[in-house]
Scaffold this active site. Structure first.
Site, PDB file in Angstrom:
ATOM      1  CE1 TYR A  51      -4.038   1.984   1.531  1.00 40.88           C
ATOM      2  CE2 TYR A  51      -2.293   3.130   2.708  1.00 40.88           C
ATOM      3  CZ  TYR A  51      -3.610   3.046   2.291  1.00 40.88           C
ATOM      4  OH  TYR A  51      -4.507   4.027   2.649  1.00 40.88           O
ATOM      5  CB  VAL A  88      -0.787   6.064   1.092  1.00 40.69           C
ATOM      6  CG1 VAL A  88      -1.335   7.426   1.483  1.00 40.69           C
ATOM      7  CG2 VAL A  88      -1.845   5.291   0.297  1.00 40.69           C
ATOM      8  CD  GLU A 147       3.863  11.505  -1.725  1.00 44.16           C
ATOM      9  OE1 GLU A 147       4.233  12.695  -1.648  1.00 44.16           O
ATOM     10  OE2 GLU A 147       3.174  11.036  -2.656  1.00 44.16           O
ATOM     11  CD1 TRP A 169       7.775   6.760   6.515  1.00 44.42           C
ATOM     12  CD2 TRP A 169       9.322   5.273   7.133  1.00 44.42           C
ATOM     13  NE1 TRP A 169       8.773   7.433   7.153  1.00 44.42           N
ATOM     14  CE2 TRP A 169       9.732   6.543   7.544  1.00 44.42           C
ATOM     15  CE3 TRP A 169      10.158   4.175   7.403  1.00 44.42           C
ATOM     16  CZ2 TRP A 169      10.929   6.770   8.214  1.00 44.42           C
ATOM     17  CZ3 TRP A 169      11.345   4.396   8.066  1.00 44.42           C
ATOM     18  CH2 TRP A 169      11.716   5.672   8.467  1.00 44.42           C
ATOM     19  CB  ILE A 170       6.215   1.238   0.875  1.00 44.80           C
ATOM     20  CG1 ILE A 170       5.971   2.707   0.480  1.00 44.80           C
ATOM     21  CG2 ILE A 170       5.167   0.298   0.269  1.00 44.80           C
ATOM     22  CD1 ILE A 170       4.730   3.360   1.109  1.00 44.80           C
ATOM     23  CB  ILE A 212       7.267  -8.607  35.394  1.00 47.56           C
ATOM     24  CG1 ILE A 212       6.119  -7.775  35.991  1.00 47.56           C
ATOM     25  CG2 ILE A 212       7.216 -10.053  35.904  1.00 47.56           C
ATOM     26  CD1 ILE A 212       4.719  -8.207  35.608  1.00 47.56           C
ATOM     27  N   GLY A 243      16.294  -7.096  35.461  1.00 50.82           N
ATOM     28  CA  GLY A 243      17.466  -6.928  34.594  1.00 50.82           C
ATOM     29  C   GLY A 243      17.400  -7.818  33.362  1.00 50.82           C
ATOM     30  CD  GLU A 286      -3.340  -0.437   8.604  1.00 52.41           C
ATOM     31  OE1 GLU A 286      -4.544  -0.202   8.786  1.00 52.41           O
ATOM     32  OE2 GLU A 286      -2.929  -1.460   8.063  1.00 52.41           O
TER      33      GLU A 286
END
Ligand code: FAD
Length: 418
Positions: free
Chosen positions: A155, A157, A159, A188-189, A372, A375, A398
Site C-alpha cells: 500500500y 501512500v 511520502e 515507509w512502504i 517484571i 534486569g 495505519e
C-alpha cells in the site's frame, strides 16, 4: 414486549452506538442476539493460526529479528495454511472471510512475531482498495494471482513529506492518452521490496485548490514497471524482519485500466480501506500484549525474591491483573470493530478506538513485562525486550495514536449531534 423495551430505552436516553440500528428480534430469548461463542469454522482458523505461531514462528522469531531477513518460509507456510489473504473474495479464488476472522488469525500470528504478522497484514492493506473499489477484471487479475502463489503486495501512500496529512502527498499522475504517467516518491512502504504490485495514491488534479475528495486517484501498479526504483531496506527499531522501504516512481506508465473506480476518488478509497484493516492491526497489538502477559506470568511464577516467587508479591500480581484487564478490553474493542463492519455498518469510530487502545496497551504491557523480568528484561536473550521494540509501531502506522483520537473525537461529536 418490544414496545416496552423501546420505551425504557427512550426513558433512559440510551442510544445505540451503531451508526445504523441492528435488526432486533421480536422474540428476545435470554442470551440471544449477542454471543461470545465462536463458530466451528472460526475456532478452526484460530487453532490453526495458534499452532502455526507456537510451533513454527516462535522458534525462529528471535533469529529473524537479529538478521532482519524477510521470513519467506513462514510466509509460504502461512499462505499454504490459508492464514494469508483471508478476505480475498471467493469469486477470485479466495476464502472470502470477514474482518472478525481476520482478527482471530492476526492475533495468533502476532503472538508468535509481529514482524511476520506485519508482513502478512501489509498484503491485506495493499489488497483492500482493490477489494472495496476494484472492478471484476481488476479483482480477478490482481487478487486472483495471490491465491495461486504466495505473492506480496503493498500500500503506497505515505511520502517523505506527508504521512498523517495524506492530502499533502505530492506524487503526481498525469493523463497522457490511454495511460497515466506517475512521478513521485513514497516512503515507509511495508513489503516495498517484496511486492508483486502496489496500490498507489497520487494527485491527479492539476488544480492545487481541488479538495482531497476530488484531487487524488488510486492506481494498481505492477512492481516491475519501468521507472520504479526501490530503496534500501530501512533499519527499524522493531519488527525487523518486515520489509520497509522508500520507492521512487519516475515516469512510470500505468494503463488507464488500472485506475480504481474512477479518476478523482482515490482519497476515499485509500481511507476507506482502513475501516477493514484497522481492526486486524489492532488485533496484532492484542496478540503482542497477550504474549507480554503470558511471558511475564510464566517468569513471575518461577523467579524468586525474598524467599518466594515474585508473583506472590502483591505489587507484581496487581501488575499482572492490570495487564490482564487491558488485554481483555483491547480484544473486545477489536472484535466490536470487526463485527460492525462485517454486519455491513460503518465502523470508523470503533476501528479507531480499537487501533488506539490496542496500540497503547501493547506498549504498556510490553514495558510492564520488561519490568517484571527485571534486569533480564533488558537483555536480548529474553523475549520481552523484542516485544517492547516491536510494540511501538502500533502507535504509528495505519494512523498514529493522535490521528485515531482525532477520528474518535470527530465521530463522537457527529454521533452526539445526530
Ligand atoms: C515500519 C513502518 C511501516 C509503514 N508501512 C506503511 C505502508 O505500508 N504504507 C504506507 O503508506 N505507509 C506506511 N507507513 C507510514 C505510516 O503510516 C506513517 O509513518 C504514519 O502515518 C505517520 O506519518 P509520518 O511518519 O509522516 O508522521 P507525521 O505525520 O509527520 O507525524 C509526526 C507526529 O505528529 C503527530 N501529528 C501529526 N498531525 C497531527 C495532528 N493533526 N494532530 C495531532 N498530532 C499530529 C503524529 O501523531 C506524530 O506523532 C509505515 C511506517 C512505518 C514506520
Amino acid at each position: 414486549m418490544f414496545e416496552q423495551v423501546l420505551q425504557s430505552i427512550a426513558q433512559c436516553g440510551w442510544r445505540s452506538q451503531s451508526s445504523q440500528a441492528a435488526q432486533v428480534s421480536h422474540q428476545i430469548k435470554p442470551g440471544a442476539g449477542f454471543s461470545f461463542e465462536l463458530s466451528d469454522e472460526q475456532r478452526e482458523f484460530q487453532a490453526t493460526a495458534r499452532k502455526f505461531a507456537r510451533e513454527e514462528i516462535i522458534p525462529v522469531a528471535a533469529q529473524y529479528d537479529k538478521t532482519g531477513e524477510y521470513p519467506v518460509p513462514l510466509i509460504k507456510r502461512a499462505w499454504e495454511l490459508g492464514l494469508m489473504n483471508s478476505h480475498i473474495p471467493e469469486s477470485c479464488g479466495g476464502l472470502g472471510l470477514g474482518t472478525f476472522e481476520a482478527c482471530l488469525i492476526t492475533e495468533e500470528l502476532a503472538y508468535g512475531c509481529t514482524g511476520v504478522q506485519t508482513a502478512i497484514e501489509a498484503n491485506s492493506l495493499g489488497q483492500m482498495p482493490v477489494i472495496i473499489a476494484g472492478n471484476e477484471q481488476q479483482q480477478k487479475k490482481y487478487l486472483g494471482r495471490m491465491t495461486e502463489e504466495p505473492l506480496m503486495c503493498a500500500y503506497c501512500v505515505t511520502e517523505p513529506g506527508a504521512g498523517s496529512d495524506v492530502a499533502g502527498i505530492k506524487t503526481r499522475a498525469e493523463k497522457k492518452g490511454d495511460e497515466y504517467v506517475i512521478n513521485g516518491q513514497k516512503m515507509w512502504i511495508t513489503n516495498g521490496g517484496k511486492a508483486n504490485w502496489y496500490f498507489l495514491l497520487a494527485r491527479s488534479s492539476p488544480d492545487p485548490k481541488a479538495p482531497a475528495s476530488k484531487a487524488f486517484t488510486g492506481f494498481i501498479v505492477e512492481a516491475d514497471s519501468p521507472g520504479i526504483q526501490i530503496g534500501r531496506k530501512e533499519l527499524n527499531m522493531g519488527q525487523r524482519c518486515s520489509d520497509t522501504r522508500g520507492i521512487v516512481f519516475e515516469d512510470v506508465r500505468v494503463p488507464k485500466e488500472n485506475v480504481l473506480s474512477a479518476e478523482g476518488v482515490g482519497f476515499k478509497i485509500a481511507m476507506g480501506a482502513f475501516d477493514k484493516t484497522r481492526p486486524p492491526v489492532a488485533a496484532g497489538a492484542v496478540g503482542l500484549a497477550q504474549r507480554a502477559l503470558d511471558e511475564a506470568t510464566r517468569y513471575a511464577l518461577e523467579r524468586k525474591t525474598f524467599g518466594k516467587p515474585i508473583i506472590e508479591h502483591q505489587a507484581v500480581s496487581f501488575m499482572l491483573a492490570e495487564m490482564a484487564m487491558k488485554v481483555e478490553l483491547a480484544r473486545l474493542a477489536c472484535q466490536r470493530a470487526a463485527w460492525e463492519i462485517d454486519a455491513g455498518r460503518r465502523n470508523t469510530y470503533f476501528a479507531s478506538i480499537a487501533k488506539a487502545f490496542a496500540g497503547d496497551i501493547a506498549n504498556q504491557l510490553a514495558s510492564d513485562a520488561v519490568q517484571i523480568f527485571g534486569g533480564n528484561g533488558f537483555n536480548s536473550e529474553y523475549p520481552v525486550e523484542k516485544l517492547m521494540r516491536d510494540a511501538k509501531i502500533y502507535q504509528i502506522y495505519e494512523g498514529t495514536a493522535q490521528i485515531q483520537r482525532l477520528i474518535i473525537a470527530r465521530e463522537h461529536v457527529a454521533k452526539f449531534k445526530s
